[in-house]
Design a protein around this motif. Structure first.
Motif, mmCIF file in Angstrom:
data_model
loop_
_atom_site.group_PDB
_atom_site.id
_atom_site.type_symbol
_atom_site.label_atom_id
_atom_site.label_comp_id
_atom_site.label_asym_id
_atom_site.label_seq_id
_atom_site.Cartn_x
_atom_site.Cartn_y
_atom_site.Cartn_z
ATOM 1 N N GLY A 1 -6.253 16.450 8.479
ATOM 2 C CA GLY A 1 -5.652 16.668 7.169
ATOM 3 C C GLY A 1 -4.297 16.022 7.044
ATOM 4 N N ASN A 2 -3.471 16.122 8.091
ATOM 5 C CA ASN A 2 -2.155 15.485 8.053
ATOM 6 C C ASN A 2 -2.264 13.968 7.979
ATOM 7 O OD1 ASN A 2 -0.891 17.970 8.204
ATOM 8 N ND2 ASN A 2 -0.788 17.953 10.452
ATOM 9 N N MET A 3 -3.174 13.402 8.780
ATOM 10 C CA MET A 3 -3.361 11.954 8.753
ATOM 11 C C MET A 3 -3.879 11.492 7.396
ATOM 12 S SD MET A 3 -4.965 11.381 12.565
ATOM 13 C CE MET A 3 -5.125 9.608 12.304
ATOM 14 N N THR A 4 -4.742 12.265 6.815
ATOM 15 C CA THR A 4 -5.260 11.920 5.490
ATOM 16 C C THR A 4 -4.148 11.948 4.455
ATOM 17 O OG1 THR A 4 -7.412 12.860 6.086
ATOM 18 C CG2 THR A 4 -6.973 12.507 3.752
ATOM 19 N N ALA A 5 -3.309 12.975 4.536
ATOM 20 C CA ALA A 5 -2.196 13.074 3.592
ATOM 21 C C ALA A 5 -1.234 11.904 3.760
ATOM 22 C CB ALA A 5 -1.467 14.404 3.783
ATOM 23 N N ASP A 6 -0.941 11.524 5.013
ATOM 24 C CA ASP A 6 -0.061 10.379 5.251
ATOM 25 C C ASP A 6 -0.673 9.093 4.712
ATOM 26 O OD1 ASP A 6 1.722 12.060 6.457
ATOM 27 O OD2 ASP A 6 1.044 11.630 8.503
ATOM 28 N N GLY A 7 -1.974 8.902 4.935
ATOM 29 C CA GLY A 7 -2.631 7.709 4.418
ATOM 30 C C GLY A 7 -2.621 7.644 2.907
ATOM 31 N N CYS A 8 -2.864 8.778 2.268
ATOM 32 C CA CYS A 8 -2.831 8.827 0.801
ATOM 33 C C CYS A 8 -1.422 8.547 0.295
ATOM 34 C CB CYS A 8 -3.321 10.183 0.328
ATOM 35 S SG CYS A 8 -3.340 10.383 -1.463
ATOM 36 N N ASP A 9 -0.420 9.104 0.990
ATOM 37 C CA ASP A 9 0.959 8.876 0.578
ATOM 38 C C ASP A 9 1.335 7.403 0.721
ATOM 39 O OD1 ASP A 9 3.626 9.998 -0.152
ATOM 40 O OD2 ASP A 9 4.150 9.159 1.809
ATOM 41 N N VAL B 1 -0.733 4.768 0.626
ATOM 42 C CA VAL B 1 -1.499 3.893 -0.271
ATOM 43 C C VAL B 1 -1.143 4.125 -1.733
ATOM 44 C CG1 VAL B 1 -3.825 3.338 -1.093
ATOM 45 C CG2 VAL B 1 -3.405 3.678 1.348
ATOM 46 N N CYS B 2 -0.951 5.370 -2.112
ATOM 47 C CA CYS B 2 -0.855 5.700 -3.537
ATOM 48 C C CYS B 2 0.564 5.675 -4.081
ATOM 49 C CB CYS B 2 -1.474 7.078 -3.793
ATOM 50 S SG CYS B 2 -3.226 7.157 -3.365
ATOM 51 N N ASN C 1 8.919 3.517 -1.381
ATOM 52 C CA ASN C 1 8.984 3.987 -0.012
ATOM 53 C C ASN C 1 9.543 5.396 0.033
ATOM 54 O OD1 ASN C 1 8.027 1.546 0.907
ATOM 55 N ND2 ASN C 1 10.087 0.671 1.165
ATOM 56 N N ARG C 2 9.199 6.081 1.103
ATOM 57 C CA ARG C 2 9.660 7.452 1.212
ATOM 58 C C ARG C 2 11.172 7.513 1.441
ATOM 59 N NH1 ARG C 2 5.777 10.682 5.222
ATOM 60 N NH2 ARG C 2 7.027 12.367 4.344
ATOM 61 N N GLU C 3 11.758 6.502 2.163
ATOM 62 C CA GLU C 3 13.195 6.445 2.373
ATOM 63 C C GLU C 3 13.824 5.483 1.385
ATOM 64 O OE1 GLU C 3 13.927 5.371 6.352
ATOM 65 O OE2 GLU C 3 13.017 7.188 7.207
ATOM 66 N N ALA C 4 14.906 5.895 0.746
ATOM 67 C CA ALA C 4 15.531 5.051 -0.272
ATOM 68 C C ALA C 4 16.183 3.837 0.379
ATOM 69 C CB ALA C 4 16.590 5.838 -1.053
ATOM 70 N N ALA C 5 15.902 2.663 -0.139
ATOM 71 C CA ALA C 5 16.472 1.421 0.400
ATOM 72 C C ALA C 5 17.892 1.247 -0.124
ATOM 73 C CB ALA C 5 15.618 0.240 -0.011
ATOM 74 N N PRO C 6 18.760 0.639 0.656
ATOM 75 C CA PRO C 6 20.137 0.416 0.171
ATOM 76 C C PRO C 6 20.150 -0.478 -1.048
ATOM 77 C CG PRO C 6 19.703 -0.853 2.166
ATOM 78 C CD PRO C 6 18.537 0.067 1.994
ATOM 79 N N ALA C 7 21.151 -0.238 -1.884
ATOM 80 C CA ALA C 7 21.229 -1.013 -3.124
ATOM 81 C C ALA C 7 21.499 -2.478 -2.819
ATOM 82 C CB ALA C 7 22.339 -0.444 -4.013
ATOM 83 N N TYR C 8 20.978 -3.350 -3.571
ATOM 84 C CA TYR C 8 21.125 -4.802 -3.376
ATOM 85 C C TYR C 8 22.426 -5.272 -4.022
ATOM 86 C CZ TYR C 8 20.288 -9.775 -3.915
ATOM 87 O OH TYR C 8 20.412 -11.141 -3.884
ATOM 88 N N ARG C 9 23.158 -6.021 -3.281
ATOM 89 C CA ARG C 9 24.411 -6.575 -3.827
ATOM 90 C C ARG C 9 24.376 -8.084 -3.667
ATOM 91 N NH1 ARG C 9 29.597 -3.695 -1.461
ATOM 92 N NH2 ARG C 9 30.472 -5.037 -3.097
#
Length: 279
Positions: free
Chosen positions: A235-243, A245-246, A250-258
């Motif tokens: 179930g955890n692997m399925t949830a990670d795969g769905c997260d 793909v869908c 990204n889950r972590e916010a990327a630094p702002a581009y300057r």
């Protein structure tokens, strides 16, 4: 003269009587069947229609009707002598004169049979002649037998007696029976069979695993579920795969581009504070 019966001969006679009683009870020796009906014009199609009524043979059906102050009782028998009157398929009794001779409405020796998918119209002709109606022609009975899945064999009903015409008069009866209903054969597709087998195997897995975990292992709570740790991981692997793909970000916010300036920045003029020093 003294007659002596052996024990074996007595047993044979007893078994013979038993067999005869069984055969009589099952209707093997009965002469009433659809084959006893004589069609006006013998055709294969009408004979097939009659054969559909075979389960209704060897039975009497009665109906009572009131016409003004008169009361009549009708008796119908499929391809047999109604009321023990030879050749009569339908007879009529005067309820107020039970000792009077019955009137033959139609004879099974002159039969017509018309049928559809869930109904049969049985017509008995060549009955007794009318006294003063319908140009004194012979009476005729029409029995409409229809499919009704709610009853095995229903009560016969008198619909009408149409005698207000010069010819082609008739008596019309109705009878409902589930024996006339078309048998629908259920067909299960291969996909349905696979699904049924899959559900059965799943049920065996869940119930058997639950009992094993509870009774043998001694598990409690959610751990009674068979292979609980494995399914949690799935179930955890399925949830990670769905997260992965869908989700569009990204889950972590990327630094702002300057952006980087193309021209070097002008050096700011160094402020000197020498003038503040004491002279």
């Amino acid at each position: 003269m003294k007659v002596v019966y052996s024990h074996g001969g007595g047993s044979f006679l007893v078994w013979t009587l038993v067999v005869q009683l069984v055969l009589c009870g099952s209707g093997v020796f009965s002469t009433d069947s659809t084959k006893s009906c004589k069609l006006l014009i013998e055709t294969e199609s009408e004979r097939k229609v009659l054969n559909r009524l075979e389960p209704l043979a060897n039975k009497n059906f009665t109906a009572v009707t009131m016409v003004g102050t008169e009361s009549y009782t009708y008796v119908f028998r499929l391809c047999g002598d109604a009321g023990s009157v030879p050749g009569a398929g339908v007879i009529q009794y005067d309820s107020k004169k039970p000792e009077s001779k019955p009137t033959m409405i139609g004879s099974y020796n002159a039969t017509q049979a018309i049928g559809g998918s869930d109904w049969v119209m049985l017509i008995y002709t060549n009955g007794d002649k009318y006294d003063a109606h319908c140009s004194k022609e012979m009476r005729r009975a029409m029995i409409m037998i229809s499919c009704d899945k709610k009853v095995d064999v229903g009560q016969m009903k008198v619909v009408l007696e149409d005698r207000q015409r010069l010819q082609d008069c008739f008596y019309l009866f109705e009878l409902d029976s589930s024996l006339l209903c078309e048998v629908v054969q259920s067909q299960i597709s291969a996909g349905s069979i696979i699904l049924i087998i899959g559900f059965c195997l799943l049920a065996v897995y869940l119930i058997g695993g639950f009992l094993y975990q509870r009774l043998i292992v001694g598990a409690k709570g959610m751990e009674q579920f068979p292979n609980y740790a494995f399914w949690v991981e799935v179930g955890n692997m399925t949830a990670d795969g769905c997260d992965f793909v869908c989700r569009s970000q990204n889950r972590e916010a990327a630094p702002a581009y300057r952006g980087v300036a193309t021209e070097p920045l002008e050096e700011e003029q160094e402020e000197r504070d020498d003038h503040l020093l004491p002279m």
